[in-house]
Design a protein around this motif. Structure first.
Motif, short mmCIF file in Angstrom:
data_model
loop_
_atom_site.label_atom_id
_atom_site.label_comp_id
_atom_site.label_asym_id
_atom_site.label_seq_id
_atom_site.Cartn_x
_atom_site.Cartn_y
_atom_site.Cartn_z
N PRO A 74 -31.97 20.40 -5.43
CA PRO A 74 -33.18 21.20 -5.17
C PRO A 74 -33.04 22.08 -3.93
N ASP A 75 -32.04 21.82 -3.09
CA ASP A 75 -31.85 22.66 -1.91
C ASP A 75 -31.34 24.05 -2.28
N LYS A 76 -30.86 24.22 -3.50
CA LYS A 76 -30.38 25.53 -3.95
C LYS A 76 -31.49 26.43 -4.48
N PHE A 79 -37.27 28.92 -2.65
CA PHE A 79 -38.72 28.81 -2.67
C PHE A 79 -39.34 30.08 -2.13
N THR A 80 -40.55 30.37 -2.58
CA THR A 80 -41.24 31.58 -2.11
C THR A 80 -42.03 31.31 -0.84
N GLU A 85 -38.90 21.40 8.28
CA GLU A 85 -37.86 20.37 8.20
C GLU A 85 -38.45 18.99 7.93
N ASP A 86 -39.62 18.69 8.46
CA ASP A 86 -40.22 17.38 8.27
C ASP A 86 -40.84 17.20 6.88
N GLU A 87 -41.10 18.29 6.18
CA GLU A 87 -41.67 18.21 4.83
C GLU A 87 -40.67 18.53 3.73
N ARG A 88 -39.43 18.71 4.11
CA ARG A 88 -38.40 19.11 3.15
C ARG A 88 -38.22 18.07 2.03
N GLU A 89 -38.08 16.81 2.37
CA GLU A 89 -37.87 15.76 1.36
C GLU A 89 -39.07 15.64 0.42
N LYS A 90 -40.26 15.72 0.98
CA LYS A 90 -41.47 15.63 0.15
C LYS A 90 -41.53 16.80 -0.82
N THR A 91 -41.21 17.99 -0.35
CA THR A 91 -41.21 19.17 -1.21
C THR A 91 -40.17 19.04 -2.32
N TYR A 92 -38.99 18.55 -1.98
CA TYR A 92 -37.95 18.36 -2.98
C TYR A 92 -38.36 17.33 -4.02
#
Length: 121
Positions: A74-76, A79-80, A85-92
């Motif tokens: 999902p890091d590829k 996103f618009t 950085e602290d919400e990256r895992e939740k967003t993924y």
């Protein structure tokens, strides 16, 4: 890292495909050799071989493969919006869950409903 619940949920489309494939194999001999193939847009209905009943399964597997590639990385995704950085895992995880739901929906639409008028009579 893909959460375990995402992997388990992603197995659902494959269970649907296997169940549909087994059912299709059991009724395949009773299906007429020539089936109606519905056209899209201005195309009229046409007739084709009953081997066309396998194509939605194959197309679905290809689509599921591409969805899995996106779920794996999902890091590829571009996103618009900006991701902290602290919400990256939740967003993924939310993105992966949405993709699994799309995979299940696509499977339901592509396999049993694609040829329900031919197979489920």
């Amino acid at each position: 890292m893909i959460p375990k619940y995402i992997k388990l949920l992603f197995c659902t489309p494959f269970v649907i495909i296997v169940c549909y494939s087994v059912y299709l194999c059991t009724v395949y001999s009773s299906i007429p050799d020539t089936i109606t193939i519905h056209g899209y847009g201005n195309l009229k209905d046409n007739y084709g071989s009953k081997i066309f009943l396998v194509f939605p399964i194959l197309m679905n597997l290809v689509i599921l493969f591409f969805i899995w590639l996106i779920i794996r990385r999902p890091d590829k995704i571009k996103f618009t919006f900006e991701i902290n950085e602290d919400e990256r895992e939740k967003t993924y995880h939310i993105t992966q869950l949405a993709l699994v739901i799309i995979a299940i929906f696509v499977t339901i639409m592509m396999t049993p409903l694609s040829f329900s008028d031919v197979v489920f009579k």
